[in-house]
Scaffold this active site. Structure first.
Site, mmCIF file in Angstrom:
data_model
loop_
_atom_site.group_PDB
_atom_site.id
_atom_site.type_symbol
_atom_site.label_atom_id
_atom_site.label_comp_id
_atom_site.label_asym_id
_atom_site.label_seq_id
_atom_site.Cartn_x
_atom_site.Cartn_y
_atom_site.Cartn_z
ATOM 1 N N LYS A 156 6.260 -0.408 -7.915
ATOM 2 C CA LYS A 156 4.910 -0.752 -8.371
ATOM 3 C C LYS A 156 5.028 -1.903 -9.355
ATOM 4 C CE LYS A 156 2.889 2.698 -6.173
ATOM 5 N NZ LYS A 156 1.729 2.718 -5.296
ATOM 6 N N ASP A 189 5.001 -0.628 0.006
ATOM 7 C CA ASP A 189 3.656 -0.058 -0.055
ATOM 8 C C ASP A 189 2.867 -0.484 1.181
ATOM 9 O OD1 ASP A 189 1.861 1.707 -1.166
ATOM 10 O OD2 ASP A 189 2.285 0.996 -3.185
ATOM 11 N N GLU A 190 1.736 0.176 1.379
ATOM 12 C CA GLU A 190 1.005 -0.002 2.639
ATOM 13 C C GLU A 190 0.476 -1.420 2.812
ATOM 14 O OE1 GLU A 190 0.099 2.104 0.204
ATOM 15 O OE2 GLU A 190 -1.688 1.117 -0.606
ATOM 16 N N HIS A 203 2.719 5.537 7.458
ATOM 17 C CA HIS A 203 1.776 5.603 6.340
ATOM 18 C C HIS A 203 0.383 5.778 6.944
ATOM 19 C CE1 HIS A 203 -0.387 4.715 2.689
ATOM 20 N NE2 HIS A 203 0.748 4.623 2.017
ATOM 21 N N LYS A 263 10.695 2.483 -0.366
ATOM 22 C CA LYS A 263 9.573 2.362 0.574
ATOM 23 C C LYS A 263 8.667 1.223 0.149
ATOM 24 C CE LYS A 263 5.542 4.952 0.823
ATOM 25 N NZ LYS A 263 4.648 3.868 1.223
ATOM 26 N N LYS A 289 -2.934 12.481 -6.446
ATOM 27 C CA LYS A 289 -4.110 11.683 -6.829
ATOM 28 C C LYS A 289 -5.142 11.531 -5.710
ATOM 29 C CE LYS A 289 -2.230 7.144 -5.456
ATOM 30 N NZ LYS A 289 -1.655 5.868 -5.845
HETATM 31 O O1 LIG Z 1 2.115 4.537 -0.448
HETATM 32 C C1 LIG Z 1 2.243 5.510 -1.170
HETATM 33 O O2 LIG Z 1 2.777 6.556 -0.794
HETATM 34 C C2 LIG Z 1 1.650 5.385 -2.565
HETATM 35 O O3 LIG Z 1 1.806 4.077 -2.977
HETATM 36 C C3 LIG Z 1 2.074 6.345 -3.588
HETATM 37 O O4 LIG Z 1 2.062 5.782 -4.885
HETATM 38 P P1 LIG Z 1 2.043 6.720 -6.163
HETATM 39 O O5 LIG Z 1 3.228 7.646 -6.055
HETATM 40 O O6 LIG Z 1 2.141 5.768 -7.352
HETATM 41 O O7 LIG Z 1 0.745 7.441 -6.146
HETATM 42 MG MG LIG Z 2 0.757 3.277 -1.422
#
Ligand SMILES: O=C(O)[C@H](O)COP(=O)(O)O
Ligand SMILES: [Mg+2]
Length: 415
Positions: A151, A179-180, A269, A177, A310
């Site tokens: 992040k 991100d999307e 994803h 991984k 979340k």
């Molecule tokens: O793609 C994902 O799985 C999310 O980005 C998860 O991110 P987070 O663990 O910060 O909620």
């Molecule tokens: Mg994500």
């Protein structure tokens, strides 16, 4: 003769045959319609009927679906096998989740569940590995595999992204991984990220003596995805990641075939799934999206966090059980718990979902007060403690990274 007027699509005495695809819907009929009429229209519009009674004679193959049960606002519809093309998920969905989703005969309609007959299941390849990734690609034994998303999700340079990945791998995480929404943007080009990440992966494996891998996001148009898959294979990758809902099943199917030829696993994803499944009385349930994912052959799928994280979740545990369940010999799928997890939530995720899962944290690792490496250690410590049946409080007494994480986040559910 069925298939002429829409009333012909209702038969409450019908018993589905072994070859029928049976779908369960919940419906809210349009104001002037009763349940029987609306159920008939669902079966009609999703198979061979339309709004008008037809006057074309009976010189056609009868592919009528039958609404055969009504229970409160739930209906069951049986579709004959010959309605469907083999190994063609878009075609199947154009029937069972097509026009009916916007049809004025229903105010709301939700495809809740499907019973897939062998003829349809066996026409799809299914996953190459499924949950066997935990011990065929990794050597995870009884523990869940772990993953992390650097992040911020977009904006890191390639160098920084790779550094963060290295810190996470060497802290004890199995899978880096993407991100999307990270694919091939100017700030972090795909090819550079691919080659540099796998070089760092090799160093992390040497340093830790553990198998590591990288879920690079190949999401794009189908031809580009196929090129990217070949690139991943050339650098010795084990996986690709695909945003399966945004790319669509007609793209996932050729991706699966190419990955199967090359022996690569697919991490799916589910970004955008909530456009289909978030409203409880409309759309397509996550359960059905997960079923479709298995048939189309993904090996790992985000199925939520059993409501601990979340994001809003629909029945993570029930969906996971379906993904593991017997399906005419088809491989299972490894569920991934992701979205707002941190070390303090790990014991309860494992308590609710079991250990045959992947578990992912982005913010819950990169938000650790002492940085990514400490965050990765804390997350792995939480997994190891949970699998050993030791409380986090006890484990934290001689694992300082975990102690800091638990102090910061406790067991709170983020928003
Ligand atoms: O793609 C994902 O799985 C999310 O980005 C998860 O991110 P987070 O663990 O910060 O909620
Ligand atoms: Mg994500």
């Amino acid at each position: 003769m069925a298939g002429i007027t829409y009333e012909d699509f209702l038969d409450l005495s019908y018993t589905p045959t072994e070859t029928d695809l049976v779908c369960q819907f919940s419906i809210v009929p349009a104001e002037e319609m009763d349940m029987e009429a609306a159920a008939s229209r669902v079966a009609s519009e999703s198979s061979n009927g339309t709004w008008a009674a037809l006057t074309v004679g009976d010189d056609f193959t009868d592919l009528s679906a039958t609404a055969f049960a009504i229970d409160g606002n739930e209906i069951s519809v049986a579709y004959p096998a010959d309605l469907f093309e083999k190994d063609n998920m878009p075609q199947i969905l154009s029937c069972i989740a097509g026009n009916i989703m916007g049809m004025k005969a229903v105010e709301r309609i939700r495809l809740k569940d499907c019973e897939w007959p062998e003829a349809i299941v066996s026409s799809f390849d299914g996953p190459t590995f499924g949950s066997a990734v935990r011990n065929e690609i990794f050597d995870a034994g009884e523990r869940p595999i772990t993953a992390t998303v650097p992040k911020p999700k977009v904006g890191l340079s390639t160098d920084r992204h790779v550094e963060v990945g290295y810190e996470a791998w060497t802290g004890g995480i199995d899978l880096l991984k993407d991100d999307e929404n990270l694919t091939d943007q100017a700030f972090n080009p795909f090819h550079d990220r691919l080659t540099e990440s796998f070089a760092a992966r090799d160093r992390a494996e040497d340093e830790t003596g553990e198998k590591k891998s990288y879920l690079i996001n190949v999401t794009a148009d189908t031809n580009t995805m196929l090129e990217r898959i070949d690139m991943v294979n050339e650098v010795g990758g084990e996986y690709v990641m695909v945003d399966v809902i945004t790319t669509g099943w007609g793209a996932v199917q050729p991706v699966q075939k190419r990955c199967a030829e090359l022996g690569l696993a697919i991490h799916a994803h589910r970004a955008m799934h909530a456009a289909f499944d978030r409203l409880p009385d409309h759309g397509i349930s996550m359960r059905v999206l997960a079923q479709v994912s298995r048939l189309c052959g993904v090996d790992q799928l985000h199925t939520g966090t059993a409501d601990l994280g979340k994001l809003a979740n629909e029945d993570t545990v029930g969906i996971n059980e379906w993904l593991y369940g017997e399906l005419y010999g088809m491989n299972d799928v490894l569920p991934m718990a992701s979205g707002g997890l941190h070390p303090g939530l790990v014991p309860e995720v494992i308590n609710r979902c079991g250990t045959n899962i992947g578990i992912q944290a982005g913010g819950g690792i990169h938000g650790h007060p002492d940085g990514t490496h400490a965050g990765a250690k804390a997350f792995r410590q939480a997994v190891d403690a949970s699998v050993a049946g030791v409380s986090l409080e006890e484990y934290a007494t001689d694992h300082p990274e975990l102690a800091v994480a638990v102090e910061k986040w406790g067991t709170e559910t983020p928003r």
